[in-house]
Design an enzyme around this catalytic site. Sequence first.
Site: not given
Length: 505
Positions: A246, A350
């Site tokens: 991220e 995820e």
Amino acid sequence: MQRFYLLLILWIYAAESLPCVPRDFGNGGTVCVCNATYCDSTRELEIPEKGSFVRYTSSKDGLRLDPTKGAFTNESATADVTLHLDLHTTFQSIHGFGGAFTDAAGINIKSLRNATAEYILRSYFSEEGSRYNLGRVPIAGSDFSTREYTYDDYKGDTQLQNFSLTEDDLKYKIPMMQEALRMNPDLKFLAASWTAPPWMKTNNAYTGFGFLREEYYQVYAEYIVKFMDLYKGYGLDMWAMSTGNEPSNGIIPVTGFNSMGWTPSGMGKWVANNLGPTISRSKHKDTVILAYDDQTFGLPWYVSDMFSNKVAKNYTAGIAFHWYWDNIVPSWVIDRTRYHFPEKFLIMTEASVGDKPWQFKKVDLGAWSRGEMYITDIMENLQHWVTGWVDWNLALDQQGGPNWKRNFVDAAIIVNAKNDEFYKQPMFYALAHFSKFIPRKSVRVKLSQEGSSINSVAFKTPQNRIVIVLYNPLTKKQHAVIRDQERGNIDLQLPPKSIHTIVYK
Ligand SMILES: *[C@@H]1O[C@H](CO)[C@@H](O)[C@H](O)[C@H]1NC(C)=O
Ligand SMILES: *[C@@H]1O[C@H](CO)[C@@H](O)[C@H](O)[C@H]1NC(C)=O
Ligand SMILES: *[C@@H]1O[C@H](CO)[C@@H](O)[C@H](O)[C@H]1NC(C)=O
Ligand SMILES: *[C@@H]1O[C@H](CO)[C@@H](O)[C@H](O)[C@H]1NC(C)=O
Ligand SMILES: *[C@@H]1O[C@H](CO)[C@@H](O)[C@H](O)[C@H]1NC(C)=O
């Protein structure tokens, strides 16, 4: 004496499926309870001769991978939904399904007695469990660690002389990964780093707005490869390496946990000049690079921008993304990504529930609604070229941690160390309906639907089996008919809020 019981348990494993021991925590659904001496498991039924099929059902009402046999028919009943299978129209090939070996997962699994801990790993990785074949591995700390750390927190150690794994690797992650790999030799690992050591970064911190300093581009690539060297020493090879978890969190720093920002062009430059060549020259040259590893809302522009660097594009095998904003981000962003880069595979790396401020209950034991969120997202992803779906923490405690930033979330398995037991949630079975029956290299085939009141997806496996997954999201039962031109019709009653995996030769 003990050996006798062990043999007895092994024999029971081999002989039959064991039913769920349900417990209702009052959250609209049930968990299955496991302890040191008992855990539910599902042996696949023998697939009968041509002309019949096996169906596994889980439901809000409490069925868990409940097997039944059925026969094809050629009678044409009118149904609520009719599905047409077309084996000749094929889509993506599947990499697999799995979860993440975080520090938190390791700590929770180790907090149980050995026999109980073994049941968690068997539930996920063994033949009678979910047969997970993907495992995500954070490189050093993530928020699901008890503290902030990297593998080299020595300022200015550009030779990485003080690089070392920590107790979290040696005591928790590595033994757990080795054990999982013994249970499923087909298990592949994908690694991701949350941040470089602070001294390599513009903000000199683990968290917040910050980027890798260009003078450390090469040192950080070597840091990544060094991690792979040390894990390889324990027999753990990385199938894939992410460009980093991220990167948006290091640009818009709202999460407050370990992160490092990358602009698309910075990421392109680093992959082209440093990460790509360094991996290619190393003994990990077969490890593939996954770009992006961030929310779907950045697709496809982020990778398009990054891939304007042709060398970076060339070094990248796949595009990884996370599920967190799938409710508001339409699936066509994934289709666009696939359209622009058909040679790069797409993988969801995820997912977890409870991250949003309005999700007051971080852990919501037994909530079918959370299982349903998983089912819906997996189906939708699979219908849009996605080749794999990887859950977040394999196990959390009843608070949804440990997490040093108190960013607690839910997990498919929740551990109660005090009672030496654990709870398999509806999310666990949601994933198992796919992971257990759709092996690597299965190919999605076309399943068209008249009526939109159920979700459906179909595959052909390398063993030439047909696997169809259906979900009835309504609170009333529905009648569905699947038409297979060669074999006939499958006539099914779908109870309210139920998921079904249908398997035949
Ligand atoms: C473990 O679970 C089984 C099945 O529910 C139960 O019979 C047994 O008493 C439990 N053992 C302990 C120590 O709680
Ligand atoms: C249904 O019809 C097809 C085509 O005629 C045939 O191959 C198949 O065996 C039949 N199935 C059953 C269950 O009768
Ligand atoms: C249980 O104990 C055995 C033998 O010491 C060990 O190999 C295994 O890794 C342990 N399992 C877990 C999940 O800790
Ligand atoms: C490595 O660690 C040792 C012991 O803490 C320290 O004395 C040394 O300065 C460190 N080396 C570098 C290059 O940071
Ligand atoms: C892409 O990779 C191949 C194989 O490694 C190599 O031969 C080719 O030169 C590369 N192309 C670019 C643009 O880097």
